[in-house]
Design a protein around this motif. Sequence first.
Motif, PDB file in Angstrom:
ATOM      1  N   MET A   1       0.846  -1.190   0.000  1.00 27.89           N
ATOM      2  CA  MET A   1       0.000   0.000   0.000  1.00 27.89           C
ATOM      3  C   MET A   1       0.887   1.248   0.000  1.00 27.89           C
ATOM      4  SD  MET A   1      -2.602   1.348   2.945  1.00 27.89           S
ATOM      5  CE  MET A   1      -3.505  -0.194   2.955  1.00 27.89           C
ATOM      6  N   LYS A   2       0.612   2.157  -0.934  1.00 25.79           N
ATOM      7  CA  LYS A   2       1.387   3.387  -1.038  1.00 25.79           C
ATOM      8  C   LYS A   2       0.761   4.462  -0.162  1.00 25.79           C
ATOM      9  CE  LYS A   2       3.868   5.228  -4.979  1.00 25.79           C
ATOM     10  NZ  LYS A   2       3.774   5.613  -6.375  1.00 25.79           N
ATOM     11  N   THR A   3       1.591   5.233   0.547  1.00 26.72           N
ATOM     12  CA  THR A   3       1.069   6.331   1.360  1.00 26.72           C
ATOM     13  C   THR A   3       2.126   7.426   1.445  1.00 26.72           C
ATOM     14  OG1 THR A   3      -0.065   6.883   3.426  1.00 26.72           O
ATOM     15  CG2 THR A   3       1.849   5.421   3.606  1.00 26.72           C
ATOM     16  N   THR A   4       1.900   8.400   2.306  1.00 24.02           N
ATOM     17  CA  THR A   4       2.848   9.488   2.522  1.00 24.02           C
ATOM     18  C   THR A   4       3.199   9.557   4.005  1.00 24.02           C
ATOM     19  OG1 THR A   4       1.085  11.100   2.893  1.00 24.02           O
ATOM     20  CG2 THR A   4       1.873  10.834   0.624  1.00 24.02           C
ATOM     21  N   ILE A   5       4.263  10.260   4.317  1.00 25.79           N
ATOM     22  CA  ILE A   5       4.688  10.373   5.717  1.00 25.79           C
ATOM     23  C   ILE A   5       3.597  11.023   6.568  1.00 25.79           C
ATOM     24  CG2 ILE A   5       6.318  11.571   7.242  1.00 25.79           C
ATOM     25  CD1 ILE A   5       8.502  10.993   5.135  1.00 25.79           C
ATOM     26  N   SER A   6       2.923  12.027   6.014  1.00 27.53           N
ATOM     27  CA  SER A   6       1.896  12.715   6.802  1.00 27.53           C
ATOM     28  C   SER A   6       0.709  11.812   7.137  1.00 27.53           C
ATOM     29  CB  SER A   6       1.381  13.949   6.048  1.00 27.53           C
ATOM     30  OG  SER A   6       0.723  13.569   4.856  1.00 27.53           O
ATOM     31  N   GLN A   7       0.574  10.695   6.421  1.00 28.91           N
ATOM     32  CA  GLN A   7      -0.582   9.809   6.616  1.00 28.91           C
ATOM     33  C   GLN A   7      -0.241   8.511   7.347  1.00 28.91           C
ATOM     34  OE1 GLN A   7      -3.844  10.674   5.646  1.00 28.91           O
ATOM     35  NE2 GLN A   7      -2.833  12.655   5.383  1.00 28.91           N
ATOM     36  N   VAL A   8       0.993   8.344   7.808  1.00 29.83           N
ATOM     37  CA  VAL A   8       1.380   7.047   8.373  1.00 29.83           C
ATOM     38  C   VAL A   8       0.649   6.715   9.673  1.00 29.83           C
ATOM     39  CG1 VAL A   8       3.659   7.004   7.277  1.00 29.83           C
ATOM     40  CG2 VAL A   8       3.412   7.968   9.589  1.00 29.83           C
ATOM     41  N   SER A   9       0.153   7.748  10.372  1.00 31.48           N
ATOM     42  CA  SER A   9      -0.579   7.462  11.609  1.00 31.48           C
ATOM     43  C   SER A   9      -1.821   6.610  11.355  1.00 31.48           C
ATOM     44  CB  SER A   9      -0.988   8.774  12.294  1.00 31.48           C
ATOM     45  OG  SER A   9      -1.846   9.528  11.464  1.00 31.48           O
ATOM     46  N   LYS A  10      -2.302   6.647  10.127  1.00 33.88           N
ATOM     47  CA  LYS A  10      -3.479   5.839   9.759  1.00 33.88           C
ATOM     48  C   LYS A  10      -3.109   4.399   9.436  1.00 33.88           C
ATOM     49  CE  LYS A  10      -5.774   9.894   7.773  1.00 33.88           C
ATOM     50  NZ  LYS A  10      -6.281  10.523   6.527  1.00 33.88           N
ATOM     51  N   HIS A  11      -1.811   4.087   9.427  1.00 34.72           N
ATOM     52  CA  HIS A  11      -1.350   2.763   8.999  1.00 34.72           C
ATOM     53  C   HIS A  11      -0.472   2.091  10.060  1.00 34.72           C
ATOM     54  CE1 HIS A  11      -2.959   3.585   5.019  1.00 34.72           C
ATOM     55  NE2 HIS A  11      -2.332   4.744   5.030  1.00 34.72           N
ATOM     56  N   LEU A  12      -0.772   2.365  11.331  1.00 37.79           N
ATOM     57  CA  LEU A  12       0.006   1.772  12.414  1.00 37.79           C
ATOM     58  C   LEU A  12      -0.020   0.252  12.321  1.00 37.79           C
ATOM     59  CD1 LEU A  12       1.638   2.490  14.958  1.00 37.79           C
ATOM     60  CD2 LEU A  12      -0.498   2.329  16.257  1.00 37.79           C
ATOM     61  N   ASP A  13       1.169  -0.359  12.439  1.00 38.17           N
ATOM     62  CA  ASP A  13       1.348  -1.816  12.372  1.00 38.17           C
ATOM     63  C   ASP A  13       1.030  -2.400  10.998  1.00 38.17           C
ATOM     64  OD1 ASP A  13       2.180  -1.978  15.051  1.00 38.17           O
ATOM     65  OD2 ASP A  13       0.095  -2.067  15.748  1.00 38.17           O
TER      66      ASP A  13
END
Length: 430
Positions: A1-13
């Motif tokens: 899954m591609k994301t950005t640094i500002s959005q990583v809190s939504k992808h914990l673990d």
Amino acid sequence: MKTTISQVSKHLDQTVTIGAWLANKRSSGKIAFLQLRDGTGFMQGVVVKSDVSEEVFQTAKNLTQETSMYITGKIVEDTRSAFGYEMQVSEIEVIHEAVDYPITPKEHGVEFLMDHRHLWLRSKKQHAVMKIRNEIIRATYQFFTDNDFVKVDPPILTGSSAEGTTELFHTKYFDEEAYLSQSGQLYMEAAAMALGKVFSFGPTFRAEKSKTRRHLIEFWMIEPEMAFMDHEESLKVQENYVSFLVQSVLNNCKLELDVLERDISKLEQVKAPFPRISYDDAITLLKEKGFTDIEWGEDFGAPHETAIAESFDKPVFITNYPAEIKAFYMKPDPNRPEVVLCADLIAPEGYGEIIGGSQRIDDLELMKERYEQHGLNSPAYQWYLELRKYGSVPHSGFGLGLERSVAWIAGVEHVRETIPFPRLLNRLYP
């Protein structure tokens, strides 16, 4: 899954992939710490030799500053950092290897950094300043939209000067003379007569040969104009607007303010209403502070503004300047015509004037007198005079300088760091 640094809190673990550049790194024999940036923020990636293939670990150890990559790993909490998250790296795909990046973690001189402004923007502090600038712009649109203003775009090429000065950039407009705009105000007054409450947000130009830390040749202005509004009502709009900007940055740019080591206790005090001091009282205050040479009728310079601001813990309005040192369109005080219904808003901490505003002359005959006094008999000004001829009303407005406001709120010493590519007296590159 591609994301950005500002959005990583939504992808914990979760395991994600981020397109990033290497800002910096340090490594030992068994672990590599990669400082990553992707434009949205900065985050650490940790590469543990025992957890990845030999190829991935060697790639991590050989990464050079500003090399671009797709980096994949698991997002975990990191309580040691202000950001709060890091990546446990499992894969690295190099996109482009940067060689001999000129801006290293060591100290560099200002001229060197300005020559490399196109690269200096990537640094953590410059990134933070640009994010704060962006938040001020976002909050500006929110404030004026929420208060029923309409955005209007005045022209950049004009046939006249907004304030009758000679510090203009001249150009040929086919077979006519033209200038780069130093203010959209006159046009915004026309827009206010059509739409009530309006604001503009655009570039302005001053051919002022100044090298101070407060001056740019090209800068951005927010210029509201309001029909059926007197000077006192305009001051309330100004202080509410500036308070809104500061509180928006405090609420939405905590990480950036932390990166810049900004003392936010001073910003937290910036809430309307703001103190006011008359020009008369400001002269008295300055004399008490040792500025014995200042006389009534003289304009204030940077040292004067700083000395006045030091007496207050919020931005302060200096009101009712002498008419002789202010622009031709400012309305005289009916009870004291030698001064005008105007105010400059002076920021704390030595950042100087960030707003200039006034009630505008709405009387046709008085405006004709001002035209004569200032030699504004050119046909280029005729349309502005007609605003007082056809349904004139009391109206007021002001202009806020974006870069000075960013400098103050971000705590940056010089305005050259508050605009992506500054235009200074001796700088047109890059």
